[in-house]
Design an enzyme around this catalytic site. Structure first.
Site, PDB file in Angstrom:
ATOM      1  N   HIS A  58       0.841  -1.205   0.000  1.00 37.68           N
ATOM      2  CA  HIS A  58       0.000   0.000   0.000  1.00 37.68           C
ATOM      3  C   HIS A  58       0.872   1.250   0.000  1.00 37.68           C
ATOM      4  O   HIS A  58       0.669   2.172  -0.797  1.00 37.68           O
ATOM      5  CB  HIS A  58      -0.910  -0.022   1.231  1.00 37.68           C
ATOM      6  N   GLU A  59       1.856   1.275   0.903  1.00 36.93           N
ATOM      7  CA  GLU A  59       2.709   2.458   1.012  1.00 36.93           C
ATOM      8  C   GLU A  59       3.613   2.615  -0.211  1.00 36.93           C
ATOM      9  O   GLU A  59       3.787   3.720  -0.733  1.00 36.93           O
ATOM     10  CB  GLU A  59       3.549   2.376   2.296  1.00 36.93           C
ATOM     11  N   HIS A 115       2.005   4.188  -3.259  1.00 42.57           N
ATOM     12  CA  HIS A 115       1.975   5.654  -3.239  1.00 42.57           C
ATOM     13  C   HIS A 115       3.255   6.222  -3.838  1.00 42.57           C
ATOM     14  O   HIS A 115       3.233   7.137  -4.659  1.00 42.57           O
ATOM     15  CB  HIS A 115       1.823   6.166  -1.804  1.00 42.57           C
TER      16      HIS A 115
END
Length: 230
Positions: free
Chosen positions: A22-23, A26
């Site tokens: 998820h991170e 980004h």
């Protein structure tokens, strides 16, 4: 004791994978849109040690799971410099959407692998301990990715949904909305952890997130059963 440790491991391992991707998503999208900050700081690595927050990624989720409360966790946020994006308002929305987006994709991947595993063991009435551990990991992986995506789409700072909403608002409204960012995280802790603990009948996660979560899970599990052939 061993069973408890295995339950925690079957929760923490999928959560670490879901949060790390998820991170990093980004950062990948930010770099593609002109901001190399995360890349320059070495934060686009899939090495969990670069992203795991010991309390937010391991201790708190495990404690909440054992207490029967909604599981909440986080990693060290990947840094994004909005000013370095080519089109800051639009691109920040895309950067924010990348995290939940990768979780939806990984949930689909987990559903396929879970379906394959069920297909292999569907004629075995007593799969071994290792197989059961993998079943639990994959079930948690599917649920965690879906929940993490939906939870982060809430329009409350600092979640990804807040950046998407901010980018859609007219500039004056966006500036006003951004001013509530400093109180966003304490508000989430109060709503998700503190108030449900003090007032068991107060459960915003159950009322707001569970209906779309149940709908999504039913469709993803349809993929599981289709792959498993059951």
């Amino acid at each position: 004791m061993t069973e408890t440790l295995l339950q925690i491991a079957a929760l923490v391992v999928p959560m670490i994978i879901a949060i790390v991707f998820h991170e990093v998503a980004h950062g990948w999208v930010a770099r593609a849109l002109g901001d190399p900050t995360a890349s320059a700081l070495g934060r686009l690595s899939l090495n969990p040690l670069k992203h795991v927050d010991p309390f937010g990624t391991i201790i708190l989720p495990g404690a909440l799971k054992l207490a029967g409360l909604p599981v909440l966790g986080w990693a060290k946020p990947v840094p994004v410099d909005k000013a370095r994006l080519r089109n800051p308002r639009r691109d920040m929305m895309l950067v924010a959407a990348a995290g939940p987006g990768i979780n939806f994709v990984m949930a689909a991947m987990g559903a396929v692998v879970l379906g394959l595993l069920i297909g292999v063991y569907k004629t075995d009435p007593e799969p071994g301990a290792v197989a059961l551990f993998f079943f639990e990991n994959l079930q948690n992986f599917l649920v965690i990715n879906l929940f993490l995506a939906l939870f982060n789409l809430l329009p409350i700072p600092p979640f990804d949904g807040s950046h998407i909403v901010e980018g859609m608002l007219p500039a004056p409204a966006a500036r006003a909305y951004e001013r509530i960012r400093p109180i966003g995280f304490p508000l989430i802790i109060a709503l998700v952890v503190v108030l449900p603990w003090l007032i068991p009948s107060f459960n915003p996660v159950q009322s707001v997130l569970m209906p779309p979560m149940a709908w999504l899970y039913s469709h993803y599990y349809a993929l599981v059963t289709a792959v498993a052939g059951v």
